[in-house]
Design a protein around this motif. Structure first.
Motif, short mmCIF file in Angstrom:
data_model
loop_
_atom_site.label_atom_id
_atom_site.label_comp_id
_atom_site.label_asym_id
_atom_site.label_seq_id
_atom_site.Cartn_x
_atom_site.Cartn_y
_atom_site.Cartn_z
N ILE A 114 -7.40 -4.13 -3.32
CA ILE A 114 -7.35 -4.63 -4.68
C ILE A 114 -8.77 -4.70 -5.25
O ILE A 114 -9.71 -5.08 -4.54
CB ILE A 114 -6.61 -5.99 -4.75
CG1 ILE A 114 -6.11 -6.22 -6.17
CG2 ILE A 114 -7.47 -7.14 -4.27
CD1 ILE A 114 -4.89 -7.12 -6.23
N MET B 210 -4.78 3.93 7.90
CA MET B 210 -3.99 2.89 7.22
C MET B 210 -3.02 3.53 6.22
O MET B 210 -1.84 3.13 6.13
CB MET B 210 -4.97 1.94 6.52
CG MET B 210 -4.35 0.90 5.62
SD MET B 210 -5.71 -0.16 4.94
CE MET B 210 -4.87 -0.86 3.51
N ARG C 252 -0.94 -10.45 -8.18
CA ARG C 252 -1.71 -9.20 -8.29
C ARG C 252 -1.42 -8.26 -7.12
O ARG C 252 -1.31 -7.05 -7.29
CB ARG C 252 -3.21 -9.50 -8.39
CG ARG C 252 -3.56 -10.23 -9.68
CD ARG C 252 -5.02 -10.62 -9.71
NE ARG C 252 -5.86 -9.44 -9.78
CZ ARG C 252 -6.99 -9.28 -9.07
NH1 ARG C 252 -7.39 -10.23 -8.25
NH2 ARG C 252 -7.69 -8.19 -9.21
N ILE C 253 -1.29 -8.82 -5.93
CA ILE C 253 -1.00 -7.97 -4.76
C ILE C 253 0.42 -7.42 -4.85
O ILE C 253 0.69 -6.27 -4.48
CB ILE C 253 -1.21 -8.76 -3.44
CG1 ILE C 253 -2.68 -9.19 -3.32
CG2 ILE C 253 -0.73 -7.96 -2.25
CD1 ILE C 253 -3.56 -8.33 -2.47
N VAL D 182 -2.09 -3.59 2.53
CA VAL D 182 -2.76 -3.61 1.23
C VAL D 182 -4.23 -3.97 1.37
O VAL D 182 -4.95 -4.04 0.38
CB VAL D 182 -2.07 -4.60 0.26
CG1 VAL D 182 -0.65 -4.13 -0.06
CG2 VAL D 182 -2.04 -6.01 0.85
N VAL E 227 -5.29 0.93 -1.66
CA VAL E 227 -5.49 0.38 -0.32
C VAL E 227 -6.39 -0.86 -0.37
O VAL E 227 -6.67 -1.48 0.66
CB VAL E 227 -6.11 1.42 0.63
CG1 VAL E 227 -5.14 2.57 0.86
CG2 VAL E 227 -7.44 1.96 0.10
N MET F 299 0.37 -4.57 -7.15
CA MET F 299 -0.26 -3.43 -6.49
C MET F 299 0.74 -2.73 -5.57
O MET F 299 0.82 -1.49 -5.52
CB MET F 299 -1.47 -3.94 -5.71
CG MET F 299 -2.14 -2.98 -4.79
SD MET F 299 -3.60 -3.80 -4.02
CE MET F 299 -3.85 -2.73 -2.59
#
Lengths: 400, 400
Positions: free
Chosen positions: B248, B316, A312-313, A246, B246, A316
């Motif tokens: 935030i 990624m 939040r992650i 991420v 990919v 996502m």
């Protein structure tokens, strides 16, 4: 090569009976698209093999018009007893279920070691299964099979644990070790796959063809159900949602790579940030997490910031799953008490802001709280599926 | 509900003949698991419907032992002619193919507008199909169907373009407009799905059950093939790889959200960074990209940094696909000349460092360079599949 038609028909009929609970022959024909004659022949075979049985007469208009009561066909619970075991962080939870998946006995035994050799882990699992069998009024010898769920990368087909936090070595032949320790046909899989199987057999995914199951424990798991079956990938290393990246060059993960979702969302990731300001529980992650969450709730800015980033992650990551799969349903599943903040409505609302706007409502995200026993039940369902496949294969080839 | 068995058998046999090119009845039985009697009955039906034909005698040991030459069954090319059209950035590329997928004529026509109304776009597509039909020695009236591939979110089943850069309005009923404009049964889908279909029918994915196709044009596309079929999701908005996040709160994307893969990898994203130091081609993205890449190759640090970031983020993204799907193969597919830097061995090598280490070799990532004609061929294959499904449905229900 596709399965031969008779075999396909048997799988379809057994699956439909399992989904329905109890179903008349005439409805089996309608729901599977098979002819009435084929349904009659196959259900006779399945009854002969002891896998299904006739239950009570069903209400309804079917054959009643012709004066005959409709008889419901159902899975024969006594066909096989199986054990399912979930290897948790410090213990093994085992359940013994009948062939319908009804739990008859359960047991929890501590792990001899949190990380151990293949044979030692197999012995622990066998002990848990034996204790659950005892609670069900029988013993290991009264069982027909064993399913085991463990964290990590599992090649289910080969029966090999490629990597697991519970095992000292990579590429551990755990299935063979379990069969040696228990004398039972054994089946192993990644625990997220088996929680997905529990949802498919007993839970929120019953009757849904395509759905995803996301679990948060010490790591982040994903089970993918497509076309009513668990999707496993080629090497058994699919659905590694927790290690999707991420953030490029992001936070260090336990796996050694950087920027994994887990490195922002797992307990250790939050505690790593919280360690900037050490609390009274340095050696106890569970107490440390409880303290951090309490601080965040009471408005402590640093604690709130740590928790907010994880939320939040996580949102996502869920949005990325929606963008890739566009599934019918995402189930957030597992023993969630500890991670309730991630399953909050606020987090689920954040997902919609990061998914492609398709001109149709986004998929439902449903929270399903349950405990380790349900993971064990998923493992039992996996053993049931494995035994059913063997039994059906034993019925032989297409005669047509 | 599953398809009835006879219908399943027909699909299996037609699919196997298509894959094989030419195959004897005895081998069809072996490969599909159907009985010889069923194969004989179904192939007679398919020949009666004009979908397949007997070809030349095959070499081999099969029936030759009994003194009869083995006859190969093949798709009857003349069964149907179809058109496939790919809506590109400024033009439409169309191909007319026979029922085997062999291209008989092609044409390129400019788009009347880069963004236009549904009927206007349908007229452009019809004009391109008519020109390709003319090149094949016939006209629209000589065709049996039309497939069209466009960028955006397409609900293939409903025939509605939920959103496309080529269309003024959301939720455009493009399939109905195409049927009105051409008088042909029409089929529309997302272009990445149809490039995946081209790979499945004619390309690197032939005979592979589970694979992914990634395309880079002005956006980033993903086609998912699972079990030999295109996976489309529930709302037609699956496989939106370009809009997976990919980063935030990352770079702003054309879709209005932040941190999308495209916002780091698409041409506009690179040109946006390059605009810090304006070059001689402010209004010409293609020339601007060429200049940027030339600068990067010649060692210009700023240009090299822009390109290097795109490469790393693209790697990624590919790693995330491996982590989630663990597929047999990833095909990087399309007209790649302009984006060759993303398909470099260096980029593919970066993927392995970001995927879960499974104790087994990672999936192969294969580069397949082709042009817009192949996208049109994928659209033609989609029309062939649609027409075949209708023809098979017309053969009626299971008689057994």
């Amino acid at each position: 090569m596709i399965r031969d038609q008779r075999s396909q028909g048997r799988h379809a009929i057994l699956g439909e009976i399992r989904r329905a609970g109890s179903v008349a022959r005439v409805d089996l024909a309608r729901r599977t698209g098979l002819s009435q004659a084929t349904v009659t022949a196959i259900t006779a075979e399945l009854m002969g093999a002891g896998l299904i049985e006739e239950g009570t007469a069903l209400a309804g208009s079917g054959d009643a018009r012709r004066g005959r009561p409709r008889v419901g066909l159902q899975i024969r619970g006594a066909a096989h007893l199986v054990a399912g075991a979930k290897i948790a962080d410090r213990s093994i939870v085992a359940a013994v279920a009948d062939f319908t998946g009804r739990v008859l006995g359960e047991a929890t035994v501590p792990l001899s070691g949190r990380v151990q050799g293949t044979e030692a882990l197999a012995r622990d699992i066998a002990a848990a299964a034996a204790k659950a069998a005892e609670a069900a009024g029988t013993g290991l010898a009264g069982l027909s099979g064993l399913g085991a769920a463990l964290a990590g990368i599992v090649d289910a087909e080969a029966g090999i644990a490629r990597w697991s936090p519970a095992l000292e070595r990579r590429n551990a032949p755990l299935r063979a070790a379990l069969e040696a320790a228990t004398g039972l046909p054994s089946f192993i899989d990644n625990d997220a796959n088996l929680v997905a199987m529990a949802e498919l057999y007993f839970g929120e995914g019953k009757g849904i063809a395509d759905f995803l199951v996301v679990t948060v424990e010490s790591g982040v798991g994903l089970g993918i159900v497509l076309g009513g079956r668990i999707y496993r990938g080629i090497r058994g290393s699919g659905a590694e949602f927790g290690h999707t990246k991420v953030q490029i060059d992001g936070a260090l993960c336990r796996c050694g790579q950087r920027g994994c979702l887990e490195a922002y969302v797992a307990d250790y990731a939050l505690l790593r940030e919280a360690a900037l300001r050490p609390g009274p529980h340095p050696g106890d992650p569970q107490a440390g997490m409880a303290q951090l969450l309490a601080q965040a709730r009471s408005g402590d800015p640093m604690a709130a910031s740590i928790v907010a980033r994880a939320e939040r992650i996580f949102a996502m990551g869920l949005a990325n799953l929606v963008n890739i799969f566009d599934p019918q349903l995402i189930i957030l599943s597992g023993e969630l008490a500890q991670h309730d903040y991630l399953y909050d409505e606020k987090v689920i609302a954040m997902v919609a802001g990061q998914t492609v706007q398709a001109g149709a409502p986004p998929p439902e995200i449903r929270v399903h709280r349950w405990d380790d026993l349900m993971w064990a039940r998923g493992a039992a369902a996996y053993a049931i599926e494995g035994l059913a496949a063997r039994a059906l294969a034993g019925l032989g080839e297409d005669a047509a």
